[in-house]
Write a protein that holds these residues in place. Structure first.
Motif, PDB file in Angstrom:
ATOM      1  N   LEU A  19       2.210  48.437  57.129  1.00 43.16           N
ATOM      2  CA  LEU A  19       2.136  47.480  56.034  1.00 43.16           C
ATOM      3  C   LEU A  19       2.913  47.962  54.813  1.00 43.16           C
ATOM      4  CD1 LEU A  19       0.821  44.812  55.036  1.00 43.16           C
ATOM      5  CD2 LEU A  19      -1.032  46.223  54.121  1.00 43.16           C
ATOM      6  N   ALA A  20       3.773  47.089  54.302  1.00 43.13           N
ATOM      7  CA  ALA A  20       4.486  47.325  53.041  1.00 43.13           C
ATOM      8  C   ALA A  20       4.033  46.255  52.056  1.00 43.13           C
ATOM      9  CB  ALA A  20       5.994  47.218  53.252  1.00 43.13           C
ATOM     10  N   LEU A  21       3.801  46.663  50.805  1.00 40.25           N
ATOM     11  CA  LEU A  21       3.385  45.721  49.770  1.00 40.25           C
ATOM     12  C   LEU A  21       4.423  45.660  48.668  1.00 40.25           C
ATOM     13  CD1 LEU A  21      -0.415  46.499  49.296  1.00 40.25           C
ATOM     14  CD2 LEU A  21       0.649  44.801  50.754  1.00 40.25           C
ATOM     15  N   GLN A  22       4.677  44.440  48.170  1.00 42.18           N
ATOM     16  CA  GLN A  22       5.626  44.265  47.078  1.00 42.18           C
ATOM     17  C   GLN A  22       4.894  44.234  45.751  1.00 42.18           C
ATOM     18  OE1 GLN A  22       7.745  40.510  46.813  1.00 42.18           O
ATOM     19  NE2 GLN A  22       9.596  41.598  46.184  1.00 42.18           N
ATOM     20  N   ARG A  23       5.349  45.079  44.820  1.00 43.17           N
ATOM     21  CA  ARG A  23       4.761  45.131  43.484  1.00 43.17           C
ATOM     22  C   ARG A  23       5.042  43.818  42.755  1.00 43.17           C
ATOM     23  NH1 ARG A  23       3.058  50.103  41.999  1.00 43.17           N
ATOM     24  NH2 ARG A  23       3.376  49.718  39.781  1.00 43.17           N
ATOM     25  N   SER A  24       4.053  43.342  42.001  1.00 42.37           N
ATOM     26  CA  SER A  24       4.207  42.083  41.287  1.00 42.37           C
ATOM     27  C   SER A  24       5.041  42.266  40.025  1.00 42.37           C
ATOM     28  CB  SER A  24       2.835  41.509  40.928  1.00 42.37           C
ATOM     29  OG  SER A  24       2.238  42.298  39.915  1.00 42.37           O
ATOM     30  N   GLU A  25       5.423  41.144  39.423  1.00 41.82           N
ATOM     31  CA  GLU A  25       6.215  41.149  38.189  1.00 41.82           C
ATOM     32  C   GLU A  25       5.492  41.857  37.048  1.00 41.82           C
ATOM     33  OE1 GLU A  25       9.289  40.050  37.341  1.00 41.82           O
ATOM     34  OE2 GLU A  25       9.774  39.407  39.371  1.00 41.82           O
ATOM     35  N   SER A  26       4.155  41.829  37.062  1.00 47.75           N
ATOM     36  CA  SER A  26       3.383  42.399  35.955  1.00 47.75           C
ATOM     37  C   SER A  26       3.163  43.908  36.087  1.00 47.75           C
ATOM     38  CB  SER A  26       2.026  41.692  35.838  1.00 47.75           C
ATOM     39  OG  SER A  26       1.261  41.935  36.998  1.00 47.75           O
ATOM     40  N   MET A  27       3.542  44.479  37.217  1.00 45.99           N
ATOM     41  CA  MET A  27       3.354  45.912  37.454  1.00 45.99           C
ATOM     42  C   MET A  27       4.606  46.676  37.030  1.00 45.99           C
ATOM     43  SD  MET A  27       1.729  45.523  41.300  1.00 45.99           S
ATOM     44  CE  MET A  27       1.005  47.127  41.547  1.00 45.99           C
ATOM     45  N   SER A  28       4.454  48.001  36.794  1.00 42.07           N
ATOM     46  CA  SER A  28       5.649  48.823  36.602  1.00 42.07           C
ATOM     47  C   SER A  28       6.425  48.799  37.923  1.00 42.07           C
ATOM     48  CB  SER A  28       5.268  50.248  36.209  1.00 42.07           C
ATOM     49  OG  SER A  28       4.517  50.851  37.234  1.00 42.07           O
ATOM     50  N   LEU A  29       7.709  49.022  37.863  1.00 36.83           N
ATOM     51  CA  LEU A  29       8.580  48.951  39.042  1.00 36.83           C
ATOM     52  C   LEU A  29       8.433  47.600  39.758  1.00 36.83           C
ATOM     53  CD1 LEU A  29       7.806  52.524  40.433  1.00 36.83           C
ATOM     54  CD2 LEU A  29       9.662  51.870  38.887  1.00 36.83           C
ATOM     55  N   PRO A  30       8.565  46.487  39.006  1.00 34.75           N
ATOM     56  CA  PRO A  30       8.352  45.165  39.599  1.00 34.75           C
ATOM     57  C   PRO A  30       9.277  44.888  40.775  1.00 34.75           C
ATOM     58  CG  PRO A  30       9.464  44.969  37.478  1.00 34.75           C
ATOM     59  CD  PRO A  30       9.043  46.397  37.629  1.00 34.75           C
ATOM     60  N   ASN A  31       8.721  44.213  41.766  1.00 36.90           N
ATOM     61  CA  ASN A  31       9.416  43.736  42.970  1.00 36.90           C
ATOM     62  C   ASN A  31       9.790  44.816  43.975  1.00 36.90           C
ATOM     63  OD1 ASN A  31       9.323  41.041  42.015  1.00 36.90           O
ATOM     64  ND2 ASN A  31      11.070  41.498  40.696  1.00 36.90           N
ATOM     65  N   LEU A  32       9.583  46.089  43.654  1.00 33.77           N
ATOM     66  CA  LEU A  32       9.826  47.130  44.648  1.00 33.77           C
ATOM     67  C   LEU A  32       8.664  47.156  45.638  1.00 33.77           C
ATOM     68  CD1 LEU A  32      11.277  50.070  42.526  1.00 33.77           C
ATOM     69  CD2 LEU A  32      12.502  48.386  43.910  1.00 33.77           C
ATOM     70  N   TRP A  33       8.905  47.695  46.808  1.00 35.66           N
ATOM     71  CA  TRP A  33       7.895  47.772  47.859  1.00 35.66           C
ATOM     72  C   TRP A  33       7.284  49.159  47.870  1.00 35.66           C
ATOM     73  CZ3 TRP A  33       6.633  43.592  51.067  1.00 35.66           C
ATOM     74  CH2 TRP A  33       7.377  42.435  50.811  1.00 35.66           C
ATOM     75  N   GLU A  34       6.038  49.236  48.311  1.00 33.64           N
ATOM     76  CA  GLU A  34       5.321  50.505  48.300  1.00 33.64           C
ATOM     77  C   GLU A  34       4.214  50.512  49.338  1.00 33.64           C
ATOM     78  OE1 GLU A  34       3.262  51.068  44.583  1.00 33.64           O
ATOM     79  OE2 GLU A  34       1.999  49.314  44.894  1.00 33.64           O
ATOM     80  N   PHE A  35       3.670  51.714  49.539  1.00 32.83           N
ATOM     81  CA  PHE A  35       2.424  51.845  50.286  1.00 32.83           C
ATOM     82  C   PHE A  35       1.309  51.671  49.264  1.00 32.83           C
ATOM     83  CE2 PHE A  35       5.362  54.584  52.777  1.00 32.83           C
ATOM     84  CZ  PHE A  35       5.372  53.801  53.923  1.00 32.83           C
ATOM     85  N   PRO A  36       0.272  50.891  49.577  1.00 37.13           N
ATOM     86  CA  PRO A  36      -0.806  50.690  48.608  1.00 37.13           C
ATOM     87  C   PRO A  36      -1.558  51.985  48.336  1.00 37.13           C
ATOM     88  CG  PRO A  36      -1.452  49.845  50.747  1.00 37.13           C
ATOM     89  CD  PRO A  36      -0.001  50.230  50.853  1.00 37.13           C
ATOM     90  N   GLY A  37      -2.174  52.054  47.180  1.00 32.15           N
ATOM     91  CA  GLY A  37      -2.920  53.241  46.783  1.00 32.15           C
ATOM     92  C   GLY A  37      -2.983  53.329  45.279  1.00 32.15           C
ATOM     93  N   GLY A  38      -3.145  54.530  44.749  1.00 30.55           N
ATOM     94  CA  GLY A  38      -3.208  54.664  43.304  1.00 30.55           C
ATOM     95  C   GLY A  38      -3.558  56.064  42.863  1.00 30.55           C
ATOM     96  N   LYS A  39      -3.907  56.146  41.592  1.00 34.45           N
ATOM     97  CA  LYS A  39      -4.158  57.433  40.948  1.00 34.45           C
ATOM     98  C   LYS A  39      -5.424  58.107  41.466  1.00 34.45           C
ATOM     99  CE  LYS A  39      -1.911  56.138  36.670  1.00 34.45           C
ATOM    100  NZ  LYS A  39      -2.094  55.700  35.299  1.00 34.45           N
ATOM    101  N   ILE A  40      -5.346  59.422  41.526  1.00 35.43           N
ATOM    102  CA  ILE A  40      -6.504  60.238  41.886  1.00 35.43           C
ATOM    103  C   ILE A  40      -7.288  60.495  40.600  1.00 35.43           C
ATOM    104  CG2 ILE A  40      -7.266  62.441  42.853  1.00 35.43           C
ATOM    105  CD1 ILE A  40      -4.458  62.532  44.261  1.00 35.43           C
TER     106      ILE A  40
END
Length: 129
Positions: A19-40
């Motif tokens: 699974l690849a997710l596309q970052r939304s316009e409101s996120m930093s690095l908009p429209n780039l794809w990523e693996f979901p997750g976040g800060k520790i």
């Protein structure tokens, strides 16, 4: 000195697809794809952070399968260090709470989207599986 940001990412897999997710316009690095997750968070292990983040972002429960890699990238807002794990969904249906789009990709299709730079080393590893 740049801010240090430690994050975890989930390469969610099913039936040979990742699974690849596309970052939304409101996120930093908009429209780039990523693996979901976040800060520790403080006091949290990487595994605990990944399970929590995926539940918050996608409304699913996961089981972590194996460690893929850790990579760092210097963005203008700080140095991001990302640890990626392969995971599988154990319960629930994906609901995109933050992201604009999602795609299930075969290993040889992973390079067909524009990834956030810190995710690229994991993509290169996973594309060879």
């Amino acid at each position: 000195m740049n801010k240090e940001i430690h994050v975890v990412g989930a390469a969610i897999q099913k039936e040979g697809l990742t699974l690849a997710l596309q970052r939304s316009e409101s996120m930093s690095l908009p429209n780039l794809w990523e693996f979901p997750g976040g800060k520790i968070e403080v006091g949290e292990s990487k595994v605990e952070a990944l399970i929590r983040e995926i539940k918050e972002e996608l409304a699913v429960d996961i089981r972590i399968k194996e460690y893929v890699n850790t990579a760092s990238y210097d963005y203008d807002f700080g140095r991001v260090t990302l640890s990626v794990y392969t995971v599988e969904i154990t319960h629930g249906d994906i609901f995109l709470r933050e992201h604009a789009d999602m795609k299930w990709l075969k290993p040889d299709e992973l390079d067909q989207v524009t990834w956030a730079p810190v995710d690229i080393p994991a993509v290169q590893i996973l594309s060879k599986q």
